[in-house]
Design a protein around this motif. Structure first.
Motif, PDB file in Angstrom:
ATOM      1  N   VAL A 240       0.977  -1.285   0.056  1.00 55.03           N
ATOM      2  CA  VAL A 240      -0.068   0.075   0.046  1.00 55.03           C
ATOM      3  C   VAL A 240       0.964   1.110   0.102  1.00 55.03           C
ATOM      4  CG1 VAL A 240      -1.575   1.313   1.528  1.00 55.03           C
ATOM      5  CG2 VAL A 240      -2.152  -1.202   1.135  1.00 55.03           C
ATOM      6  N   GLY A 241       1.940   1.161   0.818  1.00 57.63           N
ATOM      7  CA  GLY A 241       2.843   2.519   0.758  1.00 57.63           C
ATOM      8  C   GLY A 241       3.455   2.745  -0.378  1.00 57.63           C
ATOM      9  N   VAL A 242       4.090   1.779  -1.359  1.00 55.09           N
ATOM     10  CA  VAL A 242       4.785   1.933  -2.549  1.00 55.09           C
ATOM     11  C   VAL A 242       3.530   2.404  -3.508  1.00 55.09           C
ATOM     12  CG1 VAL A 242       5.778   0.728  -4.310  1.00 55.09           C
ATOM     13  CG2 VAL A 242       6.469   0.337  -1.965  1.00 55.09           C
ATOM     14  N   LEU A 243       2.571   1.686  -3.348  1.00 52.01           N
ATOM     15  CA  LEU A 243       1.292   1.994  -4.548  1.00 52.01           C
ATOM     16  C   LEU A 243       1.171   3.416  -4.255  1.00 52.01           C
ATOM     17  CD1 LEU A 243      -0.524   1.445  -6.801  1.00 52.01           C
ATOM     18  CD2 LEU A 243      -2.176   0.455  -4.991  1.00 52.01           C
ATOM     19  N   ALA A 244       0.665   3.862  -2.951  1.00 51.78           N
ATOM     20  CA  ALA A 244       0.016   5.099  -2.696  1.00 51.78           C
ATOM     21  C   ALA A 244       1.147   6.266  -2.870  1.00 51.78           C
ATOM     22  CB  ALA A 244      -0.395   5.292  -1.276  1.00 51.78           C
ATOM     23  N   LEU A 245       2.425   5.932  -2.854  1.00 53.68           N
ATOM     24  CA  LEU A 245       3.546   6.919  -3.089  1.00 53.68           C
ATOM     25  C   LEU A 245       3.696   7.206  -4.643  1.00 53.68           C
ATOM     26  CD1 LEU A 245       6.227   6.393  -0.405  1.00 53.68           C
ATOM     27  CD2 LEU A 245       4.505   8.173  -0.593  1.00 53.68           C
ATOM     28  N   ALA A 246       3.359   6.072  -5.447  1.00 50.68           N
ATOM     29  CA  ALA A 246       3.441   5.885  -6.750  1.00 50.68           C
ATOM     30  C   ALA A 246       2.384   6.940  -7.413  1.00 50.68           C
ATOM     31  CB  ALA A 246       3.716   4.746  -7.555  1.00 50.68           C
ATOM     32  N   LEU A 247       1.251   6.821  -6.814  1.00 52.32           N
ATOM     33  CA  LEU A 247       0.002   7.480  -7.196  1.00 52.32           C
ATOM     34  C   LEU A 247       0.365   8.851  -6.968  1.00 52.32           C
ATOM     35  CD1 LEU A 247      -2.765   5.103  -6.187  1.00 52.32           C
ATOM     36  CD2 LEU A 247      -1.835   5.469  -8.774  1.00 52.32           C
ATOM     37  N   PHE A 248       0.722   9.237  -5.713  1.00 52.74           N
ATOM     38  CA  PHE A 248       1.138  10.545  -5.432  1.00 52.74           C
ATOM     39  C   PHE A 248       2.042  11.330  -6.350  1.00 52.74           C
ATOM     40  CE2 PHE A 248       4.351  13.294  -3.358  1.00 52.74           C
ATOM     41  CZ  PHE A 248       3.728  14.426  -3.182  1.00 52.74           C
ATOM     42  N   VAL A 249       3.084  10.638  -7.101  1.00 52.38           N
ATOM     43  CA  VAL A 249       3.914  11.276  -7.945  1.00 52.38           C
ATOM     44  C   VAL A 249       2.882  11.299  -9.106  1.00 52.38           C
ATOM     45  CG1 VAL A 249       6.075  10.695  -9.303  1.00 52.38           C
ATOM     46  CG2 VAL A 249       5.911  10.382  -7.077  1.00 52.38           C
ATOM     47  N   LEU A 250       2.316  10.323  -9.545  1.00 52.15           N
ATOM     48  CA  LEU A 250       1.310  10.730 -10.832  1.00 52.15           C
ATOM     49  C   LEU A 250       0.598  12.006 -10.623  1.00 52.15           C
ATOM     50  CD1 LEU A 250       0.700   6.921 -11.723  1.00 52.15           C
ATOM     51  CD2 LEU A 250       2.432   8.405 -12.947  1.00 52.15           C
ATOM     52  N   SER A 251      -0.076  11.748  -9.353  1.00 54.91           N
ATOM     53  CA  SER A 251      -0.774  13.114  -9.385  1.00 54.91           C
ATOM     54  C   SER A 251      -0.320  14.402  -9.267  1.00 54.91           C
ATOM     55  CB  SER A 251      -1.762  12.921  -7.891  1.00 54.91           C
ATOM     56  OG  SER A 251      -0.897  13.088  -6.704  1.00 54.91           O
ATOM     57  N   GLN A 252       0.722  14.634  -9.126  1.00 51.98           N
ATOM     58  CA  GLN A 252       1.603  15.728  -9.091  1.00 51.98           C
ATOM     59  C   GLN A 252       1.574  16.240 -10.601  1.00 51.98           C
ATOM     60  OE1 GLN A 252       2.324  17.333  -5.543  1.00 51.98           O
ATOM     61  NE2 GLN A 252       0.700  15.796  -5.661  1.00 51.98           N
ATOM     62  N   ALA A 253       1.610  15.490 -11.286  1.00 46.44           N
ATOM     63  CA  ALA A 253       1.962  16.042 -12.684  1.00 46.44           C
ATOM     64  C   ALA A 253       0.426  16.331 -13.256  1.00 46.44           C
ATOM     65  CB  ALA A 253       2.503  14.926 -13.502  1.00 46.44           C
ATOM     66  N   LYS A 254      -0.424  16.019 -12.498  1.00 45.75           N
ATOM     67  CA  LYS A 254      -1.946  16.245 -13.136  1.00 45.75           C
ATOM     68  C   LYS A 254      -2.540  17.368 -12.690  1.00 45.75           C
ATOM     69  CE  LYS A 254      -1.543  12.475 -15.896  1.00 45.75           C
ATOM     70  NZ  LYS A 254      -1.393  12.464 -17.233  1.00 45.75           N
ATOM     71  N   VAL A 255      -2.673  17.614 -11.173  1.00 46.14           N
ATOM     72  CA  VAL A 255      -3.305  18.285 -10.516  1.00 46.14           C
ATOM     73  C   VAL A 255      -2.789  19.719 -10.893  1.00 46.14           C
ATOM     74  CG1 VAL A 255      -4.048  16.941  -8.647  1.00 46.14           C
ATOM     75  CG2 VAL A 255      -1.930  18.480  -8.456  1.00 46.14           C
ATOM     76  N   ALA A 256      -3.631  20.794 -10.743  1.00 49.40           N
ATOM     77  CA  ALA A 256      -3.400  22.164 -11.231  1.00 49.40           C
ATOM     78  C   ALA A 256      -2.528  22.838 -10.171  1.00 49.40           C
ATOM     79  CB  ALA A 256      -4.787  23.064 -11.283  1.00 49.40           C
ATOM     80  N   ALA A 257      -2.686  22.622  -8.736  1.00 51.94           N
ATOM     81  CA  ALA A 257      -1.875  23.247  -7.776  1.00 51.94           C
ATOM     82  C   ALA A 257      -1.429  22.007  -6.892  1.00 51.94           C
ATOM     83  CB  ALA A 257      -2.760  23.950  -6.842  1.00 51.94           C
TER      84      ALA A 257
END
Length: 455
Positions: A240-257
């Protein structure tokens, strides 16, 4: 006749001095509270109960929330003003410290330590922003950052010493000691100029993923030592930790702020500073955690005697920060970072190469050498962060730097605690920590030299 100059300092000078002192004290407070509890852990565990994993959570409950919320706190400092966020954090820190001093169980203490981590997250990035706002002149800012670094670096050595002095009286005092510092910070508030506010949007998705990812990852590492690597609960936490952190990095490239703008990672200075921050604190927190266990559990020293082992490093670290400010001014941040890393490597290798059984004086000397190198390196790395970004991004860049530092500390305590669990003796665990720390710093030094040579 010409106008006579006032014999009294200007309001701007008074505000700059107050902001710099407040920032240095806050840096000391946040750093001290990570490590002051280490020496008290055996006594706390004897009173409230708890095995190695629970004791790790007393440390990591603080560092984990501290690390995860630093980025959000950096955004809050930009949006609502660094001064306001700083003072809210100082007030919360004092109140929760009182709660921890009256903790009736390990669960209550861990909960209080988690909230203390929230308070630290509010004050630390805001303290760097206060320095940046109050000291626009680069030379004055270098000295202010040296004092800020002196606060944090000396706290890493003073924390275990104070823990050793206060624990024999009662372990609750290692938390109650925070209250006078917080009152002092609040007393300085009227002298600090108001901070500007900037319209910053919040990244709720990123904050949620970061909190879930880092919490699960650190919990999984700790549980490796408590219940084993192949147990389903441990594997689920790590996954869960690795998956959530990977999704976090992906989200940072998508969100406006984004809460962690990925474009900042493209800046050479940020790349160097973030790696330095992570690995330095990974090594230091992990080493102090294992050292205190080694001194009390294997060398059978009392809390006071174990705390005295950290006295030389406390003085040396303070001297190193004061010298570090002069070195930065005279030779620049790159030279200071290179020198500081080399000194730290020498200190770790000295301890590793000393034949077993490791004498107490070797531990004290190695801590002092490593602390001296860290004292030179930390303010230089912080200065690189502030110079590498636009002033409008100072808050978020400072938060990123301190996030990497505190994440490194949380993971360092977890990893080295696992090493101590699996190895047959704390002496062997300590030698492993020394070697691993030296090798990690050799990597950072090589990366720093090669990355800046490319420019």
């Amino acid at each position: 006749m010409g106008r006579m100059s006032s014999p009294f300092p200007s309001s701007a000078a008074v505000s700059a001095t107050a902001a710099t002192i407040a920032a240095a004290v806050a840096s000391f407070l946040a750093g001290m509270d990570v490590l002051i509890v280490n020496v008290a852990l055996p006594t706390i565990a004897a009173d409230l109960g708890g095995d190695m994993a629970v004791q790790q959570w007393v440390v990591d409950g603080y560092t984990l929330l501290f690390a995860v919320l630093l980025l959000l706190a950096g955004s809050l400092a930009d949006r609502f003003g660094a001064k306001r966020v700083f003072l809210i954090g100082a007030a919360l820190f004092g109140l929760v410290s009182l709660f921890c001093s009256f903790a009736w169980s390990m669960a209550a203490l861990v909960a209080g330590r988690c909230v203390l981590g929230v308070a630290s997250a509010l004050i630390l990035p805001a303290s760097m922003s206060l320095i940046n706002e109050a000291n626009p002149d680069p030379r004055r800012r270098a000295w202010a950052l040296a004092l800020w670094g002196a606060g944090g670096a000396s706290a890493s050595a003073v924390g275990p010493l104070l823990g050793g002095l206060l624990t024999p009286i009662h372990w609750s005092l290692v938390f109650a000691i925070n209250v006078p510092f917080c009152l002092f910070l609040l007393a300085l508030a009227p002298r600090i100029a108001p901070s500007p506010r900037r319209p910053i949007r919040f990244d709720g998705l990123g904050q949620t993923l970061a909190l879930a990812g880092l919490s699960a990852l650190v919990a999984g590492i700790i549980e490796v030592g408590a219940i084993g690597l192949t147990v389903p609960a441990t594997l689920v936490l790590l996954g869960v930790g690795v998956l959530a952190l990977a999704l976090f990095v992906l989200s940072q490239a998508k969100v406006a702020a984004p809460m962690m703008p990925l474009d900042l990672f493209r800046i050479r200075g940020m790349q160097v500073a973030l790696q330095i921050g992570f690995i330095m604190i990974f090594n230091w927190y992990g080493m102090v955690f294992i050292c205190t266990m080694f001194l009390q559990n294997e060398r059978h020293m009392g809390a006071f005697a174990a705390g005295l082992v950290f006295v030389p490093s406390a003085f040396v670290t303070i001297i190193g920060n004061l010298i570090g400010g002069r070195i930065i001014t005279a030779r620049g941040s790159r030279f200071s970072i290179t020198l500081g890393l080399a000194i730290m490597i020498a200190g770790f290798l000295f301890e590793f190469l000393t034949p077993a059984p490791i004498p107490v004086w070797v531990v004290a000397t190695g801590l002092s050498v490593v602390g001296f190198g860290a004292a030179i390196t930390t303010p230089a790395a912080a200065g690189v962060v502030l110079r590498s970004v636009d002033p409008a991004q100072a808050g978020i860049a400072s938060a990123m730097f301190n996030t990497f530092r505190q994440v490194g500390g949380a993971i360092g305590v977890a990893v080295f605690g696992v090493i101590a669990t699996f190895l047959p003796s704390l002496t062997l665990a300590l030698r492993s920590v020394f070697l691993a720390s030296a090798l990690l710093l050799v990597y950072v030094l090589a990366f720093e030299l090669l990355r800046w040579r490319e420019r």
